[in-house]
Design a protein around this motif. Sequence first.
Motif, PDB file in Angstrom:
ATOM      1  N   ARG A 200       0.829  -1.218   0.000  1.00 51.45           N
ATOM      2  CA  ARG A 200       0.000   0.000   0.000  1.00 51.45           C
ATOM      3  C   ARG A 200       0.856   1.257   0.000  1.00 51.45           C
ATOM      4  NH1 ARG A 200      -3.636  -3.346   3.219  1.00 51.45           N
ATOM      5  NH2 ARG A 200      -2.492  -2.892   5.136  1.00 51.45           N
ATOM      6  N   ARG A 201       1.947   1.225   0.781  1.00 52.04           N
ATOM      7  CA  ARG A 201       2.839   2.390   0.834  1.00 52.04           C
ATOM      8  C   ARG A 201       3.503   2.628  -0.521  1.00 52.04           C
ATOM      9  NH1 ARG A 201       8.008   3.527   1.093  1.00 52.04           N
ATOM     10  NH2 ARG A 201       8.635   1.339   1.131  1.00 52.04           N
ATOM     11  N   LEU A 202       4.027   1.556  -1.120  1.00 49.07           N
ATOM     12  CA  LEU A 202       4.702   1.695  -2.416  1.00 49.07           C
ATOM     13  C   LEU A 202       3.730   2.157  -3.503  1.00 49.07           C
ATOM     14  CD1 LEU A 202       6.995  -1.469  -2.317  1.00 49.07           C
ATOM     15  CD2 LEU A 202       7.776   0.911  -2.397  1.00 49.07           C
ATOM     16  N   GLN A 203       2.527   1.585  -3.505  1.00 51.49           N
ATOM     17  CA  GLN A 203       1.528   2.007  -4.486  1.00 51.49           C
ATOM     18  C   GLN A 203       1.213   3.492  -4.348  1.00 51.49           C
ATOM     19  OE1 GLN A 203      -1.721  -0.771  -3.684  1.00 51.49           O
ATOM     20  NE2 GLN A 203      -1.394  -1.714  -5.670  1.00 51.49           N
ATOM     21  N   PHE A 204       1.014   3.923  -3.125  1.00 56.02           N
ATOM     22  CA  PHE A 204       0.669   5.326  -2.875  1.00 56.02           C
ATOM     23  C   PHE A 204       1.801   6.248  -3.332  1.00 56.02           C
ATOM     24  CE2 PHE A 204       0.455   9.110  -0.179  1.00 56.02           C
ATOM     25  CZ  PHE A 204      -0.863   9.502  -0.396  1.00 56.02           C
ATOM     26  N   GLU A 205       3.034   5.886  -3.003  1.00 49.84           N
ATOM     27  CA  GLU A 205       4.170   6.731  -3.374  1.00 49.84           C
ATOM     28  C   GLU A 205       4.375   6.759  -4.885  1.00 49.84           C
ATOM     29  OE1 GLU A 205       7.674   5.611  -1.269  1.00 49.84           O
ATOM     30  OE2 GLU A 205       6.798   5.978   0.725  1.00 49.84           O
ATOM     31  N   ILE A 206       4.325   5.593  -5.523  1.00 49.43           N
ATOM     32  CA  ILE A 206       4.541   5.538  -6.972  1.00 49.43           C
ATOM     33  C   ILE A 206       3.443   6.296  -7.709  1.00 49.43           C
ATOM     34  CG2 ILE A 206       4.594   3.986  -8.964  1.00 49.43           C
ATOM     35  CD1 ILE A 206       5.883   1.879  -7.127  1.00 49.43           C
ATOM     36  N   ALA A 207       2.194   6.062  -7.309  1.00 43.54           N
ATOM     37  CA  ALA A 207       1.077   6.752  -7.970  1.00 43.54           C
ATOM     38  C   ALA A 207       1.174   8.265  -7.780  1.00 43.54           C
ATOM     39  CB  ALA A 207      -0.252   6.231  -7.417  1.00 43.54           C
ATOM     40  N   GLY A 208       1.516   8.686  -6.569  1.00 45.15           N
ATOM     41  CA  GLY A 208       1.594  10.118  -6.287  1.00 45.15           C
ATOM     42  C   GLY A 208       2.750  10.804  -6.982  1.00 45.15           C
ATOM     43  N   GLU A 209       3.913  10.169  -6.995  1.00 43.10           N
ATOM     44  CA  GLU A 209       5.108  10.800  -7.566  1.00 43.10           C
ATOM     45  C   GLU A 209       5.093  10.832  -9.088  1.00 43.10           C
ATOM     46  OE1 GLU A 209       8.695   9.098  -5.972  1.00 43.10           O
ATOM     47  OE2 GLU A 209       7.846   8.994  -3.955  1.00 43.10           O
ATOM     48  N   PHE A 210       4.514   9.815  -9.711  1.00 45.91           N
ATOM     49  CA  PHE A 210       4.620   9.713 -11.173  1.00 45.91           C
ATOM     50  C   PHE A 210       3.265   9.759 -11.877  1.00 45.91           C
ATOM     51  CE2 PHE A 210       8.156   7.446  -9.194  1.00 45.91           C
ATOM     52  CZ  PHE A 210       9.216   8.204  -9.675  1.00 45.91           C
ATOM     53  N   GLY A 211       2.198  10.006 -11.129  1.00 45.63           N
ATOM     54  CA  GLY A 211       0.881  10.201 -11.735  1.00 45.63           C
ATOM     55  C   GLY A 211       0.297   8.957 -12.370  1.00 45.63           C
ATOM     56  N   ILE A 212       0.695   7.775 -11.895  1.00 48.03           N
ATOM     57  CA  ILE A 212       0.174   6.534 -12.464  1.00 48.03           C
ATOM     58  C   ILE A 212      -1.237   6.293 -11.943  1.00 48.03           C
ATOM     59  CG2 ILE A 212       0.505   4.022 -12.551  1.00 48.03           C
ATOM     60  CD1 ILE A 212       3.498   4.527 -12.442  1.00 48.03           C
ATOM     61  N   LYS A 213      -2.138   5.926 -12.837  1.00 49.13           N
ATOM     62  CA  LYS A 213      -3.550   5.771 -12.490  1.00 49.13           C
ATOM     63  C   LYS A 213      -3.784   4.601 -11.548  1.00 49.13           C
ATOM     64  CE  LYS A 213      -8.043   4.969 -14.708  1.00 49.13           C
ATOM     65  NZ  LYS A 213      -8.709   4.731 -16.019  1.00 49.13           N
ATOM     66  N   GLU A 214      -3.238   3.433 -11.862  1.00 52.03           N
ATOM     67  CA  GLU A 214      -3.390   2.257 -11.005  1.00 52.03           C
ATOM     68  C   GLU A 214      -2.253   1.287 -11.277  1.00 52.03           C
ATOM     69  OE1 GLU A 214      -6.890  -0.034 -11.787  1.00 52.03           O
ATOM     70  OE2 GLU A 214      -6.707   0.142 -13.965  1.00 52.03           O
ATOM     71  N   LEU A 215      -1.963   0.475 -10.282  1.00 52.37           N
ATOM     72  CA  LEU A 215      -0.911  -0.538 -10.373  1.00 52.37           C
ATOM     73  C   LEU A 215      -1.552  -1.904 -10.152  1.00 52.37           C
ATOM     74  CD1 LEU A 215       1.269   1.700  -8.266  1.00 52.37           C
ATOM     75  CD2 LEU A 215       2.228   0.709 -10.335  1.00 52.37           C
ATOM     76  N   ILE A 216      -1.249  -2.855 -11.043  1.00 53.58           N
ATOM     77  CA  ILE A 216      -1.944  -4.139 -11.036  1.00 53.58           C
ATOM     78  C   ILE A 216      -0.942  -5.283 -11.159  1.00 53.58           C
ATOM     79  CG2 ILE A 216      -3.660  -5.567 -12.239  1.00 53.58           C
ATOM     80  CD1 ILE A 216      -4.830  -2.955 -13.365  1.00 53.58           C
ATOM     81  N   LEU A 217      -1.174  -6.348 -10.406  1.00 54.26           N
ATOM     82  CA  LEU A 217      -0.417  -7.590 -10.586  1.00 54.26           C
ATOM     83  C   LEU A 217      -1.320  -8.576 -11.306  1.00 54.26           C
ATOM     84  CD1 LEU A 217       2.112  -9.329 -10.017  1.00 54.26           C
ATOM     85  CD2 LEU A 217       0.965 -10.120  -7.948  1.00 54.26           C
ATOM     86  N   ASP A 218      -0.869  -9.103 -12.440  1.00 53.72           N
ATOM     87  CA  ASP A 218      -1.685 -10.028 -13.233  1.00 53.72           C
ATOM     88  C   ASP A 218      -0.805 -11.115 -13.833  1.00 53.72           C
ATOM     89  OD1 ASP A 218      -3.763 -11.230 -14.547  1.00 53.72           O
ATOM     90  OD2 ASP A 218      -3.825  -9.797 -16.193  1.00 53.72           O
ATOM     91  N   CYS A 219      -0.090 -11.831 -12.970  1.00 51.92           N
ATOM     92  CA  CYS A 219       0.807 -12.876 -13.474  1.00 51.92           C
ATOM     93  C   CYS A 219       0.713 -14.166 -12.669  1.00 51.92           C
ATOM     94  CB  CYS A 219       2.249 -12.379 -13.499  1.00 51.92           C
ATOM     95  SG  CYS A 219       2.932 -12.060 -11.861  1.00 51.92           S
ATOM     96  N   GLY A 220      -0.200 -14.239 -11.679  1.00 53.53           N
ATOM     97  CA  GLY A 220      -0.378 -15.462 -10.919  1.00 53.53           C
ATOM     98  C   GLY A 220       0.570 -15.647  -9.754  1.00 53.53           C
ATOM     99  N   TRP A 221       1.504 -14.690  -9.534  1.00 49.76           N
ATOM    100  CA  TRP A 221       2.425 -14.808  -8.410  1.00 49.76           C
ATOM    101  C   TRP A 221       1.774 -14.265  -7.142  1.00 49.76           C
ATOM    102  CZ3 TRP A 221       7.459 -16.806  -8.630  1.00 49.76           C
ATOM    103  CH2 TRP A 221       7.911 -17.152  -9.906  1.00 49.76           C
TER     104      TRP A 221
END
Length: 482
Positions: A200-221
């Motif tokens: 949650r912390r990494l998502q919040f920081e990455i989205a806030g700093e670089f304006g990314i809309k959403e971050l998704i894991l879609d590989c089954g790991w």
Amino acid sequence: MVPWPLKAERFSKAVCPCGLNFVRRMSSSEIATALRPFYFSVHPDLFGQYPSERAVNENSLQMLSCFIENAKSSKPHPETELTFYLKPGKNKSDPRNLQYVKIKVGAKSLENTVSSILSSCNLPTAYVDQLKSRKPVKRKVFINDDYIFDVEDRNEDLYNVEFQLDRAIKTHLLKHWLQQNINVSREKLQKCEPVREEIRRLQFEIAGEFGIKELILDCGWNIRHYRGCLASFHALAHHHPQAMKTLKGRSLVFGRDTGISMDGHVLLNSGEVRHNWLDFIKKIPEEDAVLVTLPSFEKSVSRVLRDINVVRRKFQPQTMAKKYENNLKRLTTALSDHVGRYGYPKDWPEYLSDYDLVVETEAGPLMVSPTGQFIVPASCPSFLLINFITEHLDEAKKLTEHYQSHKHLEKDLQQKCVSELDLAVLQKDDCIPPDMMISCCSRLLRHKNELRELLAKSHLYVAKYYCVMSDGQLCIPWNWES
């Protein structure tokens, strides 16, 4: 907060209350070995002097490939008669020297279909007969961790396993299963909470700093792998902030491929090193060019099918934009040739704008989805697609109307379950349509008094099997019994 849609690892641990006997079926390699003599007899490259016969064999091979893929995954397939021309004899210049066979597929089992193909071409069937004589494979599946179901075996060697699991788990009581497994789930949830918090912390920081809309894991790991992906990307982005400007306002998916999806999502292969990610991110402006042309190619398919709506379904597998463009071109060309030669069926309405069509990869099934959409593989022969649409117009319309009237009910029931059962998360597998989810949620609410204490603060995932995931998520079948 950026959402974290992590798909459950289906079949990583299938749970069933009893021992099951599974019947072996042909694997992909066994099918290829059995049909090798047949492919040598009908391969289109053998018919360079006979363009009409070559085209017939190409279409028939595509349809046979579609049938085999569906049969391997136990999906239904309409019965179809395929025509194949056999390789030319000694007098290659004489078209009358060409023999042909007609083979029906769809009704028989995969093994019997392969035998029928070989027999029709006067080819030996000893290899298939030997495979048929194999004894059933016995697999025992338990509630506890004594046995973990093997994914590769499930995909390659076991026939109709999911159906047998479905039938077996119906006899297993949800409350009893929760009592046996809830402590294990809570222990795993607690152990993974620091990982979730870091995500949650990494998502919040990455989205806030670089304006990314959403971050998704879609590989089954699992979530630890996701945390590693986010940490690696975060470090990369800080070293190359200028390159990250191309990601502003976009969805970033850590998956199995690297590229731009047909929905404009940026896909990064979660198994690659981060410098490969950087090389691709720098090329995103060039890759984006194809996204501009996709609507016009979808419009071309729509026009040739009387203004049918070409759409993209919610759970459509991630497809690269360039590949999707090629699929649309291929289907448009085939349909235009067919309509130009034969016209439209007489019983078609003047416009098909009340219907939806989804174009998928070459090996996908030709079907009507539970939501009423026509799902079409790009390799589908045009005559087969036209006939399929003609035969299923009424079914598609009924399913669409049913879905439209139920989709809001499904959403309302999910929210009510989260509230009244005090769930932390309630999600469902891609294969669960609204009707199944409505049935599941309705029964959960009817038994809320006896289930609330067991399910409080749980991460619940509705699928077709019982399972406690490595991160503590609880998977239950939609048709559980109390």
